[in-house]
Design a protein around this motif. Structure first.
Motif, PDB file in Angstrom:
ATOM      1  N   SER A  86     -17.697  11.489  -0.659  1.00  0.00           N
ATOM      2  CA  SER A  86     -16.930  10.318  -1.482  1.00  0.00           C
ATOM      3  C   SER A  86     -15.660   9.923  -0.947  1.00  0.00           C
ATOM      4  N   ARG A  87     -15.190  10.291   0.319  1.00  0.00           N
ATOM      5  CA  ARG A  87     -14.031  10.180   0.854  1.00  0.00           C
ATOM      6  C   ARG A  87     -13.919   9.720   2.304  1.00  0.00           C
ATOM      7  N   PRO A  88     -14.472   8.162   2.343  1.00  0.00           N
ATOM      8  CA  PRO A  88     -14.714   7.799   3.700  1.00  0.00           C
ATOM      9  C   PRO A  88     -13.444   7.722   4.921  1.00  0.00           C
ATOM     10  N   GLU A  89     -12.321   7.626   3.803  1.00  0.00           N
ATOM     11  CA  GLU A  89     -10.977   7.652   4.675  1.00  0.00           C
ATOM     12  C   GLU A  89     -10.833   9.087   5.345  1.00  0.00           C
ATOM     13  N   LEU A  90     -10.972   9.936   4.611  1.00  0.00           N
ATOM     14  CA  LEU A  90     -10.774  11.530   5.227  1.00  0.00           C
ATOM     15  C   LEU A  90     -11.922  11.670   6.353  1.00  0.00           C
TER      16      LEU A  90
ATOM     17  N   PHE B 145     -13.022  19.787  -1.987  1.00  0.00           N
ATOM     18  CA  PHE B 145     -11.966  19.807  -0.951  1.00  0.00           C
ATOM     19  C   PHE B 145     -11.439  18.734  -0.337  1.00  0.00           C
ATOM     20  N   VAL B 146     -10.402  18.454  -0.084  1.00  0.00           N
ATOM     21  CA  VAL B 146      -9.597  17.348   0.687  1.00  0.00           C
ATOM     22  C   VAL B 146      -8.920  17.818   1.719  1.00  0.00           C
ATOM     23  N   LEU B 147      -8.398  16.979   2.859  1.00  0.00           N
ATOM     24  CA  LEU B 147      -7.533  17.384   3.689  1.00  0.00           C
ATOM     25  C   LEU B 147      -6.152  17.302   3.187  1.00  0.00           C
ATOM     26  N   PRO B 148      -5.198  18.170   3.625  1.00  0.00           N
ATOM     27  CA  PRO B 148      -3.799  18.244   3.080  1.00  0.00           C
ATOM     28  C   PRO B 148      -3.138  17.116   3.483  1.00  0.00           C
ATOM     29  N   LYS B 149      -2.653  16.527   2.453  1.00  0.00           N
ATOM     30  CA  LYS B 149      -2.023  14.933   2.488  1.00  0.00           C
ATOM     31  C   LYS B 149      -1.313  14.693   1.256  1.00  0.00           C
ATOM     32  N   GLY B 150      -0.273  13.473   1.400  1.00  0.00           N
ATOM     33  CA  GLY B 150       0.462  12.882   0.365  1.00  0.00           C
ATOM     34  C   GLY B 150       1.257  12.075   0.800  1.00  0.00           C
TER      35      GLY B 150
ATOM     36  N   VAL C 205      -7.971  22.171   1.708  1.00  0.00           N
ATOM     37  CA  VAL C 205      -7.528  22.597   0.098  1.00  0.00           C
ATOM     38  C   VAL C 205      -8.282  22.139  -0.794  1.00  0.00           C
ATOM     39  N   THR C 206      -8.294  22.547  -1.958  1.00  0.00           N
ATOM     40  CA  THR C 206      -8.986  21.891  -3.343  1.00  0.00           C
ATOM     41  C   THR C 206      -8.169  20.857  -3.569  1.00  0.00           C
ATOM     42  N   SER C 207      -8.768  19.781  -4.350  1.00  0.00           N
ATOM     43  CA  SER C 207      -7.952  18.414  -4.855  1.00  0.00           C
ATOM     44  C   SER C 207      -7.535  19.265  -6.273  1.00  0.00           C
ATOM     45  N   THR C 208      -6.529  18.422  -6.622  1.00  0.00           N
ATOM     46  CA  THR C 208      -6.085  18.803  -7.939  1.00  0.00           C
ATOM     47  C   THR C 208      -6.535  17.980  -9.059  1.00  0.00           C
ATOM     48  N   ALA C 209      -6.897  16.888  -8.479  1.00  0.00           N
ATOM     49  CA  ALA C 209      -7.617  16.094  -9.479  1.00  0.00           C
ATOM     50  C   ALA C 209      -8.990  16.337  -9.618  1.00  0.00           C
TER      51      ALA C 209
ATOM     52  N   ASP D  25      -6.986   2.324   6.497  1.00  0.00           N
ATOM     53  CA  ASP D  25      -6.990   1.772   5.614  1.00  0.00           C
ATOM     54  C   ASP D  25      -7.647   2.649   4.364  1.00  0.00           C
ATOM     55  N   ASP D  26      -7.251   2.162   3.054  1.00  0.00           N
ATOM     56  CA  ASP D  26      -8.050   2.684   2.016  1.00  0.00           C
ATOM     57  C   ASP D  26      -9.472   1.946   1.980  1.00  0.00           C
ATOM     58  N   LEU D  27     -10.445   2.714   1.986  1.00  0.00           N
ATOM     59  CA  LEU D  27     -11.789   2.073   2.072  1.00  0.00           C
ATOM     60  C   LEU D  27     -12.604   1.878   0.613  1.00  0.00           C
ATOM     61  N   ARG D  28     -11.857   2.091  -0.222  1.00  0.00           N
ATOM     62  CA  ARG D  28     -12.244   1.806  -1.646  1.00  0.00           C
ATOM     63  C   ARG D  28     -12.399   0.356  -1.825  1.00  0.00           C
ATOM     64  N   PRO D  29     -13.633  -0.106  -2.589  1.00  0.00           N
ATOM     65  CA  PRO D  29     -13.630  -1.705  -2.747  1.00  0.00           C
ATOM     66  C   PRO D  29     -12.572  -2.009  -3.669  1.00  0.00           C
TER      67      PRO D  29
ATOM     68  N   ALA E   9       0.969  -1.251  -0.028  1.00  0.00           N
ATOM     69  CA  ALA E   9      -0.025  -0.086  -0.114  1.00  0.00           C
ATOM     70  C   ALA E   9       0.798   1.234  -0.160  1.00  0.00           C
ATOM     71  N   ARG E  10       0.402   2.108  -0.710  1.00  0.00           N
ATOM     72  CA  ARG E  10       1.238   3.511  -0.705  1.00  0.00           C
ATOM     73  C   ARG E  10       0.977   4.214   0.572  1.00  0.00           C
ATOM     74  N   LEU E  11       2.040   4.710   1.252  1.00  0.00           N
ATOM     75  CA  LEU E  11       1.811   5.280   2.628  1.00  0.00           C
ATOM     76  C   LEU E  11       1.632   6.755   2.382  1.00  0.00           C
TER      77      LEU E  11
HETATM   78  N1  5FA Z   1      -8.178   8.922  -4.014  1.00  0.00           N
HETATM   79  C1  5FA Z   1      -9.333   9.413  -4.320  1.00  0.00           C
HETATM   80  N2  5FA Z   1     -10.474   8.548  -3.978  1.00  0.00           N
HETATM   81  C2  5FA Z   1     -10.078   7.936  -2.929  1.00  0.00           C
HETATM   82  C3  5FA Z   1     -10.684   7.279  -1.771  1.00  0.00           C
HETATM   83  N3  5FA Z   1     -12.009   7.262  -1.716  1.00  0.00           N
HETATM   84  N4  5FA Z   1      -9.987   6.437  -1.099  1.00  0.00           N
HETATM   85  C4  5FA Z   1      -8.591   6.566  -1.048  1.00  0.00           C
HETATM   86  N5  5FA Z   1      -7.937   7.068  -2.167  1.00  0.00           N
HETATM   87  C5  5FA Z   1      -8.734   7.800  -3.046  1.00  0.00           C
HETATM   88  O1  5FA Z   1      -6.418  12.567  -5.073  1.00  0.00           O
HETATM   89  C6  5FA Z   1      -5.295  12.040  -4.674  1.00  0.00           C
HETATM   90  C7  5FA Z   1      -5.319  10.511  -4.754  1.00  0.00           C
HETATM   91  O2  5FA Z   1      -6.270  10.138  -3.769  1.00  0.00           O
HETATM   92  C8  5FA Z   1      -5.529   9.854  -6.163  1.00  0.00           C
HETATM   93  O3  5FA Z   1      -4.362   9.057  -6.484  1.00  0.00           O
HETATM   94  C9  5FA Z   1      -6.738   9.191  -6.015  1.00  0.00           C
HETATM   95  O4  5FA Z   1      -6.892   7.801  -6.684  1.00  0.00           O
HETATM   96  C10 5FA Z   1      -7.008   8.826  -4.476  1.00  0.00           C
HETATM   97  P1  5FA Z   1      -7.205  13.649  -4.182  1.00  0.00           P
HETATM   98  O5  5FA Z   1      -7.191  13.446  -2.719  1.00  0.00           O
HETATM   99  O6  5FA Z   1      -8.426  14.126  -4.719  1.00  0.00           O
HETATM  100  O7  5FA Z   1      -5.982  15.024  -4.058  1.00  0.00           O
HETATM  101  P2  5FA Z   1      -5.179  15.511  -5.253  1.00  0.00           P
HETATM  102  O8  5FA Z   1      -5.753  15.385  -6.421  1.00  0.00           O
HETATM  103  O9  5FA Z   1      -4.978  16.979  -4.674  1.00  0.00           O
HETATM  104  O10 5FA Z   1      -4.069  14.905  -4.831  1.00  0.00           O
HETATM  105  P3  5FA Z   1      -2.312  14.970  -5.051  1.00  0.00           P
HETATM  106  O11 5FA Z   1      -1.917  15.922  -3.807  1.00  0.00           O
HETATM  107  O12 5FA Z   1      -2.065  15.488  -6.350  1.00  0.00           O
HETATM  108  O13 5FA Z   1      -1.921  13.609  -4.687  1.00  0.00           O
HETATM  109  P4  5FA Z   1      -1.703  12.776  -3.349  1.00  0.00           P
HETATM  110  O14 5FA Z   1      -2.545  13.384  -2.283  1.00  0.00           O
HETATM  111  O15 5FA Z   1      -1.861  11.480  -3.686  1.00  0.00           O
HETATM  112  O16 5FA Z   1      -0.216  13.112  -2.850  1.00  0.00           O
HETATM  113  P5  5FA Z   1       1.171  13.645  -3.591  1.00  0.00           P
HETATM  114  O17 5FA Z   1       1.254  14.974  -2.967  1.00  0.00           O
HETATM  115  O18 5FA Z   1       2.131  12.771  -2.752  1.00  0.00           O
HETATM  116  O19 5FA Z   1       1.011  13.277  -4.922  1.00  0.00           O
END
Ligand code: 5FA
Length: 168
Positions: free
Chosen positions: A152-156, A52-57, A43-47, A92-96, A24-26
């Motif tokens: 749609s982000r149960p882990e957050l 908005f999502v929590l600051p993480k990476g 913060v806003t998600s880049t995807a 843990d990642d809660l996606r199916p 798993a990706r930490l």
């Molecule tokens: N992701 C999306 N939905 C998820 C879910 N329900 N459970 C677990 N993971 C989920 O997207 C970041 C990552 O989260 C994607 O790879 C997606 O598959 C996964 P985001 O949370 O929408 O935020 P972001 O687009 O701003 O993300 P980045 O900062 O670009 O990437 P990371 O947060 O992965 O970290 P990084 O800074 O190391 O690249």
């Protein structure tokens, strides 16, 4: 004590990404609460820039602890500086499982599954310019507003529920 050097350039790429023994990706992140604990900074998600999502990476190989990665991400994505006050454990990642597409390029199978390590942070500074300030908006949310946006982000949501935010 050595002064902390904060880069104005956000790290990119996955070359230094750390993985768990099960592949798993930490991922490390922060729950930064307002002083009265009624609001959380997101913060806003880049995807998906309407979300908005929590600051993480990613927790990287040259970072000694997941706390170091969480503080770096807090700076790069949200422009905040502070002290980690407690660990919120592992989520843990809660996606199916059917959503995880194996990498069949002849190499090992590396699922893009994640394992989240969140930390509560006491805010010391909120800068106006930060490495990703040109591509992320930062905003304070009450608990109920955050839950609505994180639908749609149960882990957050789980990370937020483990924090000491006042749930109103
Ligand atoms: N992701 C999306 N939905 C998820 C879910 N329900 N459970 C677990 N993971 C989920 O997207 C970041 C990552 O989260 C994607 O790879 C997606 O598959 C996964 P985001 O949370 O929408 O935020 P972001 O687009 O701003 O993300 P980045 O900062 O670009 O990437 P990371 O947060 O992965 O970290 P990084 O800074 O190391 O690249």
């Amino acid at each position: 004590m050595e002064p902390v050097v904060r880069s104005m350039v956000a790290r990119e790429g996955r070359e230094k990404q750390r993985y768990s023994t099960s592949g798993a990706r930490l991922v490390s992140g922060v729950i930064a609460l307002s002083a009265d604990k009624t609001k959380v900074l997101m913060v806003t998600s880049t995807a998906r820039q309407d979300k908005f999502v929590l600051p993480k990476g990613g927790f990287e190989t040259d970072e000694p602890t997941p706390e170091d990665a969480a503080m770096r991400e807090a700076w790069e994505e949200a422009g905040i500086i502070g002290k980690i006050t407690k660990s919120l454990g592992v989520i843990d990642d809660l996606r199916p499982p059917k959503l995880f597409v194996p990498n069949t390029n002849g190499g090992d199978i590396i699922p893009p599954r994640a394992e989240y390590h969140f930390f509560e942070m006491d805010l010391e500074k909120e800068e106006n310019v930060w490495p990703e300030s040109n591509r992320r908006v930062r905003k304070w949310f009450t608990y109920s507003e955050a839950i609505r946006d994180l639908k749609s982000r149960p882990e957050l949501i789980e990370a937020l529920n483990r924090s000491s935010i006042i749930k109103s």
